[in-house]
Write an enzyme that holds these catalytic residues in place. Structure first.
Site, PDB file in Angstrom:
ATOM      1  CB  SER A 153     -12.240 -49.179 -73.191  1.00 15.46           C
ATOM      2  OG  SER A 153     -11.495 -48.078 -73.644  1.00 15.46           O
ATOM      3  CG  HIS A 165     -13.187 -43.879 -71.705  1.00 16.02           C
ATOM      4  ND1 HIS A 165     -13.593 -44.068 -73.016  1.00 16.02           N
ATOM      5  CD2 HIS A 165     -12.438 -44.957 -71.388  1.00 16.02           C
ATOM      6  CE1 HIS A 165     -13.107 -45.218 -73.449  1.00 16.02           C
ATOM      7  NE2 HIS A 165     -12.397 -45.769 -72.486  1.00 16.02           N
TER       8      HIS A 165
END
Length: 314
Positions: free
Chosen positions: A90, A200
């Site tokens: 990420s 996400h």
């Protein structure tokens, strides 16, 4: 020595991280000072003093972890220790992109400041949770999520960390329901995470759209180190629309499982996690028991690793 640098994501933070690195290495001090100057955030204070509640705010966490990773990276670079491949989880992907020079340090700090802000402040109002599912293949987890969605509840896989760990994200009630069902069908453990945002997932569409405006201001470069993308576990190429990829990154599942697969195919000999925690090398070890892994989050780790590399090269 074929080496990969791995940069950790949100969740690895700890109050005090990087303090000893800052005190010992002038080049590390410059990174913290520059990051604070560019962002207008007192990164040192947040990293070294916290408090934990302040450090754990997404808008602070992201810049704090990235700065700590880049400070350690700077010391490694000064010792001529480099990598053929870079990747991250990420926000950690930005450490890899900065290392490769696809994104400049200055632009990377500006972007992560905005990314953290939008991901923290442009969340939907409903209650959301995340949970890590351990010891169950992702296809079975996907099926459980699909079954719950049929009843009108939102739940999806958000992080495919490795072959035996997947993180799910969704409405709190849906997560609670999934936890029971996943345990019933054989999950070894299901752990609710201390994260409230549906990161996400499509629920961050508004954050994505605002962040895309920031990305459109950035000049992306060719890069000099191969970087693996989170969204599909493949390398960035010259033809990629990086702005689109990094915007979609916010609403797309993290495919670190595919990242590990690619690094295994590339016969990486050393996996070096740069920054707080041991999360990424733990994932690597799950899928590659013989992998040689190193974690660098403090002066002791750094000096041991530099000494190890010097011995290997003599």
């Amino acid at each position: 020595m074929k080496r990969a640098f791995l940069f950790p994501g949100q969740g690895a933070q700890i109050v005090g991280m990087g303090k000893d690195i800052y005190e010992k290495y002038e080049i590390a001090r410059k990174i913290y000072d520059e990051a604070s100057r560019i962002s207008g955030i007192d990164v040192k204070k947040i990293c070294f003093e916290g408090p934990e509640e302040e450090l754990n705010k997404t808008e602070n966490t992201q810049i704090a972890i990235l700065t700590t990773s880049l400070a350690i990276l700077e010391v490694l670079k000064s010792q001529n220790i480099d990598a053929e491949i870079a990747t991250g989880l990420s926000l950690g992907e930005y450490g890899a992109l900065i290392y490769s020079k696809i994104i400049s340090f200055k632009d990377g700090i500006k972007l992560i400041k905005q990314r953290g802000y939008y991901m923290s402040n442009l969340l939907p109002k409903e209650e959301y949770s995340m949970a890590a599912v351990i010891g169950l293949e992702s296809k079975k987890i996907e099926e459980v999520c699909k079954e719950i969605r049929k009843n009108g509840k939102f739940i999806v896989p958000a992080n495919y960390n490795c072959s035996v760990q997947t993180v799910i994200s969704g409405e709190s009630l849906a997560i609670d329901e999934a936890i029971e069902k996943l345990r019933e069908i054989g999950a070894k453990r299901v752990v609710k995470l201390k994260t409230s945002g549906p990161f996400h997932t499509i629920k961050l569409e508004k954050a994505k759209q605002e962040y895309k405006k920031e990305l459109e201001k950035i000049e992306f470069n060719k890069g000099n180190v191969k970087v693996i993308k989170n969204i599909d576990g493949t390398y960035y190429t010259e033809n990629d629309n990086i702005c689109e990829i990094l915007a979609n990154h916010i609403i797309s599942p993290v495919r670190f499982d595919k990242t590990i697969e690619l690094m295994n195919k590339e016969n990486i000999e050393e996996y070096v996690e740069i920054g707080p925690g041991k999360t990424l090398t733990t994932f690597v070890k799950k899928d590659n028991k013989s992998a040689k892994t190193f974690n660098i989050s403090a002066v002791e780790d750094l000096e041991k690793y530099i000494e190890y590399e010097n011995q290997c090269n003599t």
